[in-house]
Design a protein around this motif. Structure first.
Motif, PDB file in Angstrom:
ATOM      1  N   ALA A   1       0.836  -1.205   0.000  1.00  0.00           N
ATOM      2  CA  ALA A   1       0.000   0.000   0.000  1.00  0.00           C
ATOM      3  C   ALA A   1       0.869   1.252   0.000  1.00  0.00           C
ATOM      4  O   ALA A   1       0.543   2.241  -0.671  1.00  0.00           O
ATOM      5  CB  ALA A   1      -0.941  -0.007   1.199  1.00  0.00           C
ATOM      6  N   LEU A   2       1.973   1.213   0.717  1.00  0.00           N
ATOM      7  CA  LEU A   2       2.887   2.360   0.725  1.00  0.00           C
ATOM      8  C   LEU A   2       3.512   2.569  -0.658  1.00  0.00           C
ATOM      9  O   LEU A   2       3.651   3.710  -1.116  1.00  0.00           O
ATOM     10  CB  LEU A   2       3.980   2.159   1.787  1.00  0.00           C
ATOM     11  N   ARG A   3       3.873   1.477  -1.332  1.00  0.00           N
ATOM     12  CA  ARG A   3       4.430   1.603  -2.679  1.00  0.00           C
ATOM     13  C   ARG A   3       3.398   2.177  -3.647  1.00  0.00           C
ATOM     14  O   ARG A   3       3.724   3.022  -4.481  1.00  0.00           O
ATOM     15  CB  ARG A   3       4.925   0.244  -3.181  1.00  0.00           C
ATOM     16  N   ARG A   4       2.149   1.747  -3.541  1.00  0.00           N
ATOM     17  CA  ARG A   4       1.095   2.284  -4.417  1.00  0.00           C
ATOM     18  C   ARG A   4       0.892   3.774  -4.136  1.00  0.00           C
ATOM     19  O   ARG A   4       0.695   4.564  -5.053  1.00  0.00           O
ATOM     20  CB  ARG A   4      -0.226   1.540  -4.219  1.00  0.00           C
ATOM     21  N   ARG A   5       0.922   4.121  -2.859  1.00  0.00           N
ATOM     22  CA  ARG A   5       0.737   5.528  -2.504  1.00  0.00           C
ATOM     23  C   ARG A   5       1.890   6.369  -3.048  1.00  0.00           C
ATOM     24  O   ARG A   5       1.675   7.483  -3.524  1.00  0.00           O
ATOM     25  CB  ARG A   5       0.622   5.659  -0.989  1.00  0.00           C
ATOM     26  N   ALA A   6       3.087   5.827  -2.996  1.00  0.00           N
ATOM     27  CA  ALA A   6       4.243   6.535  -3.563  1.00  0.00           C
ATOM     28  C   ALA A   6       4.042   6.752  -5.062  1.00  0.00           C
ATOM     29  O   ALA A   6       4.307   7.847  -5.578  1.00  0.00           O
ATOM     30  CB  ALA A   6       5.517   5.742  -3.302  1.00  0.00           C
ATOM     31  N   ALA A   7       3.557   5.737  -5.755  1.00  0.00           N
ATOM     32  CA  ALA A   7       3.337   5.852  -7.202  1.00  0.00           C
ATOM     33  C   ALA A   7       2.289   6.912  -7.514  1.00  0.00           C
ATOM     34  O   ALA A   7       2.443   7.694  -8.466  1.00  0.00           O
ATOM     35  CB  ALA A   7       2.921   4.496  -7.771  1.00  0.00           C
ATOM     36  N   ILE A   8       1.228   6.962  -6.723  1.00  0.00           N
ATOM     37  CA  ILE A   8       0.186   7.964  -6.934  1.00  0.00           C
ATOM     38  C   ILE A   8       0.759   9.361  -6.768  1.00  0.00           C
ATOM     39  O   ILE A   8       0.515  10.258  -7.583  1.00  0.00           O
ATOM     40  CB  ILE A   8      -1.006   7.733  -5.972  1.00  0.00           C
ATOM     41  N   HIS A   9       1.551   9.554  -5.713  1.00  0.00           N
ATOM     42  CA  HIS A   9       2.131  10.879  -5.473  1.00  0.00           C
ATOM     43  C   HIS A   9       3.109  11.263  -6.581  1.00  0.00           C
ATOM     44  O   HIS A   9       3.135  12.418  -6.996  1.00  0.00           O
ATOM     45  CB  HIS A   9       2.798  10.940  -4.097  1.00  0.00           C
ATOM     46  N   ALA A  10       3.882  10.308  -7.060  1.00  0.00           N
ATOM     47  CA  ALA A  10       4.871  10.616  -8.101  1.00  0.00           C
ATOM     48  C   ALA A  10       4.212  10.850  -9.452  1.00  0.00           C
ATOM     49  O   ALA A  10       4.496  11.840 -10.129  1.00  0.00           O
ATOM     50  CB  ALA A  10       5.896   9.485  -8.198  1.00  0.00           C
ATOM     51  N   ARG A  11       3.319   9.949  -9.859  1.00  0.00           N
ATOM     52  CA  ARG A  11       2.771   9.996 -11.221  1.00  0.00           C
ATOM     53  C   ARG A  11       1.579  10.930 -11.379  1.00  0.00           C
ATOM     54  O   ARG A  11       1.451  11.606 -12.403  1.00  0.00           O
ATOM     55  CB  ARG A  11       2.345   8.594 -11.655  1.00  0.00           C
ATOM     56  N   GLN A  12       0.704  10.933 -10.398  1.00  0.00           N
ATOM     57  CA  GLN A  12      -0.536  11.685 -10.574  1.00  0.00           C
ATOM     58  C   GLN A  12      -0.505  13.058  -9.920  1.00  0.00           C
ATOM     59  O   GLN A  12      -1.150  13.982 -10.390  1.00  0.00           O
ATOM     60  CB  GLN A  12      -1.720  10.882 -10.038  1.00  0.00           C
ATOM     61  N   ARG A  13       0.228  13.161  -8.847  1.00  0.00           N
ATOM     62  CA  ARG A  13       0.236  14.441  -8.129  1.00  0.00           C
ATOM     63  C   ARG A  13       1.531  15.224  -8.344  1.00  0.00           C
ATOM     64  O   ARG A  13       1.611  16.379  -7.960  1.00  0.00           O
ATOM     65  CB  ARG A  13       0.014  14.199  -6.637  1.00  0.00           C
TER      66      ARG A  13
END
Length: 167
Positions: free
Chosen positions: A129-141
């Motif tokens: 879940a932390l890795r997915r959250r990191a991806a969201i912050h990097a790619r989408q935000r």
């Protein structure tokens, strides 16, 4: 392992369970677990459904069904099964994570983020879940600093042995 050999293996496991007096739902759950371990999501689904037919109140059957449907990329069905499992044991981070991932794959990002956030509330060191959250912050935000922070937490959880691995 061939599918035919895998089917014989599952039949042999079921025969052993049956011989020791296991209930129908226990035999079906054992078949589902063995099928899941061998990578046969279709057989896992079939056995999980058999377990639920024998006793719809057994949470393990819903969990196995959710994972089998997820592995078949049947997102809406996986969502339904995950919600059923969560309804029986709300504080299960792995089911919240699976739910979030199925929702994301079904292009429902708001609900997906909420489910993954619930996973992290229940288990703050849930590395996937932390890795997915990191991806969201990097790619989408576009928030690279936040992404780095989440990846650092995920890596620390992995080093501490708390990484449940891919789901």
């Amino acid at each position: 392992i061939s599918l035919q050999a895998n089917a014989r293996y599952l039949d042999a496991l079921a025969a052993v369970d049956d011989a020791i007096g296991a209930t129908a739902e226990e035999v079906a759950e054992a078949r589902a677990i063995a099928a899941e371990a061998s990578g046969d999501a279709v057989a896992c689904e079939r056995a999980a459904r058999a377990a639920l037919a024998a006793d719809a109140a057994r949470r393990a059957g819903h969990v196995l069904l959710a994972r089998a449907l997820f592995r078949q990329e049947r997102w809406a069905a996986a969502e339904t099964a995950a919600r059923e499992a969560i309804g029986m044991a709300w504080a299960d981070p792995s089911m919240h994570f699976l739910l979030g991932t199925a929702l994301a794959a079904d292009r429902r990002p708001g609900e997906a983020i909420a489910a993954r956030e619930q996973c992290l509330r229940l288990e703050p060191a849930h590395a996937p879940a932390l890795r997915r959250r990191a991806a969201i912050h990097a790619r989408q935000r576009g928030d690279i600093d936040a992404a780095r922070g989440f990846m650092a937490r995920a890596m620390a959880a992995g080093r501490a042995g708390r990484d449940p691995g891919p789901r």
